[in-house]
Motif scaffolding. Structure first.
Motif, PDB file in Angstrom:
ATOM      1  N   LEU A  66      -6.304   1.581  30.788  1.00 44.90           N
ATOM      2  CA  LEU A  66      -6.007   2.398  29.609  1.00 44.90           C
ATOM      3  C   LEU A  66      -5.498   3.789  29.986  1.00 44.90           C
ATOM      4  O   LEU A  66      -4.472   4.227  29.444  1.00 44.90           O
ATOM      5  N   PRO A  67      -6.153   4.519  30.899  1.00 49.85           N
ATOM      6  CA  PRO A  67      -5.581   5.807  31.303  1.00 49.85           C
ATOM      7  C   PRO A  67      -4.185   5.671  31.889  1.00 49.85           C
ATOM      8  O   PRO A  67      -3.302   6.501  31.627  1.00 49.85           O
ATOM      9  N   THR A  68      -3.956   4.621  32.685  1.00 50.23           N
ATOM     10  CA  THR A  68      -2.633   4.412  33.268  1.00 50.23           C
ATOM     11  C   THR A  68      -1.595   4.180  32.186  1.00 50.23           C
ATOM     12  O   THR A  68      -0.499   4.762  32.207  1.00 50.23           O
ATOM     13  N   ALA A  69      -1.929   3.327  31.224  1.00 49.35           N
ATOM     14  CA  ALA A  69      -1.000   3.053  30.127  1.00 49.35           C
ATOM     15  C   ALA A  69      -0.687   4.324  29.344  1.00 49.35           C
ATOM     16  O   ALA A  69       0.470   4.574  28.971  1.00 49.35           O
ATOM     17  N   ALA A  70      -1.704   5.147  29.109  1.00 49.44           N
ATOM     18  CA  ALA A  70      -1.502   6.366  28.335  1.00 49.44           C
ATOM     19  C   ALA A  70      -0.641   7.378  29.091  1.00 49.44           C
ATOM     20  O   ALA A  70       0.225   8.039  28.498  1.00 49.44           O
ATOM     21  N   VAL A  71      -0.864   7.505  30.384  1.00 46.64           N
ATOM     22  CA  VAL A  71      -0.065   8.433  31.194  1.00 46.64           C
ATOM     23  C   VAL A  71       1.394   7.988  31.249  1.00 46.64           C
ATOM     24  O   VAL A  71       2.314   8.806  31.139  1.00 46.64           O
ATOM     25  N   ILE A  72       1.626   6.696  31.408  1.00 47.45           N
ATOM     26  CA  ILE A  72       2.998   6.183  31.420  1.00 47.45           C
ATOM     27  C   ILE A  72       3.652   6.422  30.063  1.00 47.45           C
ATOM     28  O   ILE A  72       4.823   6.824  29.979  1.00 47.45           O
ATOM     29  N   ALA A  73       2.892   6.194  28.992  1.00 51.30           N
ATOM     30  CA  ALA A  73       3.431   6.414  27.645  1.00 51.30           C
ATOM     31  C   ALA A  73       3.781   7.884  27.431  1.00 51.30           C
ATOM     32  O   ALA A  73       4.781   8.208  26.786  1.00 51.30           O
ATOM     33  N   ARG A  74       2.979   8.781  27.977  1.00 49.59           N
ATOM     34  CA  ARG A  74       3.258  10.209  27.830  1.00 49.59           C
ATOM     35  C   ARG A  74       4.574  10.593  28.508  1.00 49.59           C
ATOM     36  O   ARG A  74       5.223  11.555  28.104  1.00 49.59           O
ATOM     37  N   SER A  75       4.978   9.823  29.536  1.00 50.00           N
ATOM     38  CA  SER A  75       6.239  10.124  30.222  1.00 50.00           C
ATOM     39  C   SER A  75       7.453   9.736  29.393  1.00 50.00           C
ATOM     40  O   SER A  75       8.584  10.029  29.775  1.00 50.00           O
ATOM     41  N   GLY A  76       7.219   9.038  28.264  1.00 41.37           N
ATOM     42  CA  GLY A  76       8.313   8.676  27.367  1.00 41.37           C
ATOM     43  C   GLY A  76       8.596   7.197  27.292  1.00 41.37           C
ATOM     44  O   GLY A  76       9.385   6.762  26.440  1.00 41.37           O
ATOM     45  N   ALA A  77       8.005   6.399  28.169  1.00 41.53           N
ATOM     46  CA  ALA A  77       8.231   4.956  28.144  1.00 41.53           C
ATOM     47  C   ALA A  77       7.547   4.326  26.930  1.00 41.53           C
ATOM     48  O   ALA A  77       6.624   4.890  26.344  1.00 41.53           O
ATOM     49  N   GLN A  78       8.022   3.147  26.558  1.00 39.43           N
ATOM     50  CA  GLN A  78       7.392   2.361  25.510  1.00 39.43           C
ATOM     51  C   GLN A  78       6.407   1.402  26.174  1.00 39.43           C
ATOM     52  O   GLN A  78       6.815   0.505  26.905  1.00 39.43           O
ATOM     53  N   VAL A  79       5.119   1.617  25.930  1.00 34.88           N
ATOM     54  CA  VAL A  79       4.081   0.898  26.659  1.00 34.88           C
ATOM     55  C   VAL A  79       3.287   0.000  25.717  1.00 34.88           C
ATOM     56  O   VAL A  79       2.872   0.425  24.629  1.00 34.88           O
ATOM     57  N   THR A  80       3.066  -1.235  26.159  1.00 37.63           N
ATOM     58  CA  THR A  80       2.167  -2.147  25.459  1.00 37.63           C
ATOM     59  C   THR A  80       1.005  -2.467  26.387  1.00 37.63           C
ATOM     60  O   THR A  80       1.206  -2.954  27.505  1.00 37.63           O
ATOM     61  N   GLY A  81      -0.199  -2.154  25.935  1.00 40.99           N
ATOM     62  CA  GLY A  81      -1.381  -2.516  26.698  1.00 40.99           C
ATOM     63  C   GLY A  81      -1.878  -3.885  26.272  1.00 40.99           C
ATOM     64  O   GLY A  81      -2.026  -4.155  25.077  1.00 40.99           O
TER      65      GLY A  81
END
Length: 434
Positions: A19-34
């Motif tokens: 979850l932290p990894t997904a959130a950090v990647i999402a903050r970079s602007g990517a579209q993330v699905t966990g």
């Protein structure tokens, strides 16, 4: 690889790392699905909330979900990058169980398309990334995989291994600032994974082979385990010689080339208490030191139970407070926690005399069912319990002044109260292991 706004990332496993990894990647602007098997976890994340305790994670998840950069699902989705961050436990004989990783890879196979990148972040025994590659090759014969003998040209899929190396309580900071070791099935795979991590990692990103990266992660945790085992063994010797181990360590560490770690009631967490067994399993004939360290640290739990029982038995009928259940300070993670094992064992033996103070728990874990033990706060513990068993060095426990505990019988397994009068030792020396 697409730019940040167009990059589609799927993170499989929404636990303490996923979850932290997904959130950090999402903050970079990517579209993330966990992706997670738990419908409750998925619903929690999609509501912008979190199911784990980690500093600043709730605000980050709330923000990226509100902006539409992070969502959760129980079903695999198409993506450009797949990050596998699922558990890797060991079986009863300490053999590593990579079943969750292989199941995640099976799910990924259904969504793969040409040009995708698959990254394993789960801590794994050496060779696991190659097994993931072989599984994907078997499930998707229409796509060429990297590093397969006889294959020529550029593979359709890139596969790499990049282990997390973060400290609970500092995960969001360390996901960005810590150096990363990126191991590719081939150098091209490593380069492609490097491009991905450079989007959100400020630390150095070093490329190597997948097998070297896998062993690096295991080596880091085994190093910590061996050094903690020395400290734990030292604490037993000091106990039996009537010496304050914390003073000995403090004095010894004044030597310019000595840095002894802190002893405790054992070693917990899903990394240090587990991963060294992966090295032992991979080469049992040549890992006697690593095996012994694991055995010493596991045995410290039984030793701590023995010391606590001896103290409690010298005070018949007196209420006892066990302070802490988490595997380390200021988190709500109880995985492989020696504190939980000690407190539960005492509760099973002494029943309702034992009360538990764990500020990061809303209720006692199932290990306490039927024992009669209760969950109390630190103020109640100080008011009602003449015996205190310190098992976790939470800040709230450290803050208790001597005036509030001067008259208590204390077993401090974490050394947080160096000014505390010593509790009466057991009449007979205890042994770490037989």
């Amino acid at each position: 690889m697409p730019n940040e706004a167009e990059l589609q990332v799927a993170v499989l496993g929404l636990g303490y790392i996923g979850l932290p990894t997904a959130a950090v990647i999402a903050r970079s602007g990517a579209q993330v699905t966990g992706i997670d098997v738990s419908e409750q976890v998925v619903a929690t994340v999609n509501s912008g909330k979190v199911h784990i305790e980690e500093i600043d994670l709730d605000g980050l998840v709330s923000g990226v979900v509100a902006r539409g950069n992070l969502r959760a699902s129980t079903q695999i989705v198409t993506a450009d990058v797949f990050v596998i961050a699922v558990p890797t436990p060991f079986d009863a004989d300490h053999a590593p169980n990579i079943g969750y990783v292989l199941q995640a890879a099976t799910n990924v196979a259904a969504a793969l398309k040409r040009g995708d990148l698959v990254i394993v972040e789960s801590t794994c025994p050496v060779g696991t990334t190659e097994k993931v590659r072989d599984l994907l090759a078997a499930l998707r014969p229409d796509l060429s995989m990297p590093g397969i003998e006889g294959h020529a040209g550029i593979a359709d899929i890139s596969i790499a291994y990049c282990p997390e190396r973060v400290l609970p309580g500092r995960i969001l900071v360390e996901l960005i600032d810590n150096d990363r070791v990126i191991g590719g099935i081939t150098p091209r795979c490593a380069r492609k994974a490097l491009q991905f991590y450079r989007r959100f990692v400020r630390g150095a990103c070093v490329t190597t082979t997948a097998r070297a990266a896998e062993m690096t992660k295991l080596t880091e945790n085994a190093f910590r385990d061996v050094n903690i085992a020395f400290a734990n063994e030292l604490s037993v010797v000091a106990d039996n010689l009537g010496i304050d181990v914390w003073e000995v360590i403090r004095l010894a560490n004044r030597h310019p080339r000595v840095n002894i770690l802190s002893p405790g009631p054992g070693v917990g967490g899903h990394c240090i208490a587990v991963d060294p067994w992966f090295l032992v399993h991979g080469d049992p004939a040549n890992t006697p030191l690593i095996r012994t360290a694991r055995e010493v640290n596991d045995a410290k739990v039984a030793y701590t139970i023995g010391r606590a029982e001896a103290l409690i038995e010298t005070n018949p009928g007196v209420p006892v407070a066990c302070l802490g259940l988490a595997f380390k300070a200021n988190i709500d993670d109880f995985r492989e926690s020696p504190a939980l094992a000690v407190a539960a064992a005492l509760a099973r033996r002494f029943g309702e005399r034992v009360q538990v103070c764990e500020p990061y728990a809303a209720a006692l874990p199932a290990a306490f069912d039927g024992t009669g033990a209760g969950l109390i706060d630190i103020d109640t513990a100080l008011a009602a319990c003449p015996i205190l068993i310190v098992l976790v060095d939470h800040d709230v426990f450290r803050s208790v002044p001597l005036d509030e505990r001067r008259t208590k019988q204390v077993l401090d397994t974490r050394g947080i109260w160096p000014d505390q009068p010593r509790a009466h030792p057991a009449a007979e020396p205890l042994r770490l292991a037989s």
